[in-house]
Design a protein around this motif. Structure first.
Motif, mmCIF file in Angstrom:
data_model
loop_
_atom_site.group_PDB
_atom_site.id
_atom_site.type_symbol
_atom_site.label_atom_id
_atom_site.label_comp_id
_atom_site.label_asym_id
_atom_site.label_seq_id
_atom_site.Cartn_x
_atom_site.Cartn_y
_atom_site.Cartn_z
ATOM 1 N N GLU A 2 -35.195 -67.059 -40.418
ATOM 2 C CA GLU A 2 -33.972 -66.681 -41.122
ATOM 3 C C GLU A 2 -32.975 -67.831 -41.189
ATOM 4 O O GLU A 2 -32.301 -68.023 -42.209
ATOM 5 N N VAL A 53 -32.768 -57.904 -45.618
ATOM 6 C CA VAL A 53 -33.359 -58.460 -44.407
ATOM 7 C C VAL A 53 -32.852 -57.669 -43.207
ATOM 8 O O VAL A 53 -31.640 -57.596 -42.961
ATOM 9 N N LEU A 57 -40.222 -64.543 -45.872
ATOM 10 C CA LEU A 57 -39.033 -64.615 -46.708
ATOM 11 C C LEU A 57 -39.351 -65.494 -47.913
ATOM 12 O O LEU A 57 -40.140 -66.435 -47.812
ATOM 13 N N GLY A 63 -26.171 -61.057 -39.621
ATOM 14 C CA GLY A 63 -26.335 -61.779 -40.885
ATOM 15 C C GLY A 63 -25.226 -62.779 -41.132
ATOM 16 O O GLY A 63 -25.475 -63.913 -41.565
ATOM 17 N N HIS A 80 -33.903 -56.375 -38.873
ATOM 18 C CA HIS A 80 -34.348 -57.069 -37.666
ATOM 19 C C HIS A 80 -35.201 -56.249 -36.720
ATOM 20 O O HIS A 80 -35.645 -56.766 -35.695
ATOM 21 N N VAL A 96 -28.264 -59.502 -45.500
ATOM 22 C CA VAL A 96 -28.868 -59.642 -44.174
ATOM 23 C C VAL A 96 -28.053 -58.796 -43.196
ATOM 24 O O VAL A 96 -26.840 -58.984 -43.057
#
Length: 241
Positions: free
Chosen positions: A71, A8, A41, A91, A10, A53
């Motif tokens: 998230e 993940v 997700l 994260g 950003h 993340v």
């Protein structure tokens, strides 16, 4: 078919850096998602061996952003399932906030930008056998979530690494950093190096030269004990290594 790790990020141009390299070396396919530009997700982790993340310029407090809200909601999936989770900077802050902890700015406006030394706690000492110096790029920190174990402390931001359960790791620093990423970050956000506590670019480059190899060992060992060992027979990290 290769096992997948959910990655993940950003921003559209974000990359998983050296952590991505280590995962691919272990035989994982990287399932890269960027919720902040509309990527979904998963509702479960049946198809993934773990989750990483990464960091980003937004805050874990930015509930008004659809991607950050998604998230934070996804942390319920992470906590419900037994798959390993590795939260780097933002994260780790997202997981901390989902666990009810505060994410906050330094009360004097200080940042951590450049290489700093962390202090392992007694419990965290085995996890930091390979390196105690790491690259930092953040202006926010997190309180230790209830039920989490503190693994490392810092000067400006006291909580640097924590473990929740057996395989949910949140850290404040950036083991994924590469020399190319340092060049890109320091050029694209040069204003950050003018903030209180930030180091000049020359110190970033020297730090990579001094600490990069040890951080590589730390990253490999950390993926081992989190359970992301890949398809090979990689031993658990031994504190005596």
């Amino acid at each position: 078919m290769k096992p997948k790790v959910l990655i993940v990020v950003h921003q559209k141009t974000s990359v998983p850096g050296h952590v991505g390299v280590l995962l691919e070396e272990r035989g994982y396919a990287l399932d890269r998602r960027c919720p902040c530009i509309g990527d979904d997700l998963p509702e479960h982790l049946d198809d993934h061996a773990g989750v990483v993340v990464f960091g980003g310029p937004m805050s874990a407090n930015d509930d008004h952003l659809d991607g950050i809200r998604a998230e934070l909601d996804f942390m319920d999936v992470v906590l419900r399932e037994e798959k390993p989770f590795f939260g780097i900077c933002l994260g780790g802050q997202l997981l901390a906030r989902a666990l009810g902890a505060r994410v906050y700015l330094h009360d004097q406006g200080h940042v951590e930008v450049g290489y700093t030394k962390v202090r392992p706690t007694e419990e965290g000492r085995p996890y930091f056998a390979h390196s105690e110096h790491f690259y930092q790029w953040h202006k926010e920190g997190f309180d230790l979530p209830d039920g989490a174990r503190l693994l490392a402390e810092g000067e400006r931001f006291p909580n640097q690494a924590y473990l929740f359960g057996e395989n949910k790791l949140g850290i404040q620093f950036h083991p994924e950093i590469t020399l190319e990423m340092i060049q890109r970050w320091t050029a694209g956000a040069a204003h950050r190096m003018e903030l209180p506590g930030a180091q000049p670019k020359e110190a970033h480059l020297k730090g990579f030269e001094l600490f990069g190899a040890a951080i590589d060992k730390w990253g490999r060992a950390t993926l081992d004990w989190l359970g992301m060992r890949g398809t090979g027979n990689v031993a658990m990290m031994d504190a005596a290594d």
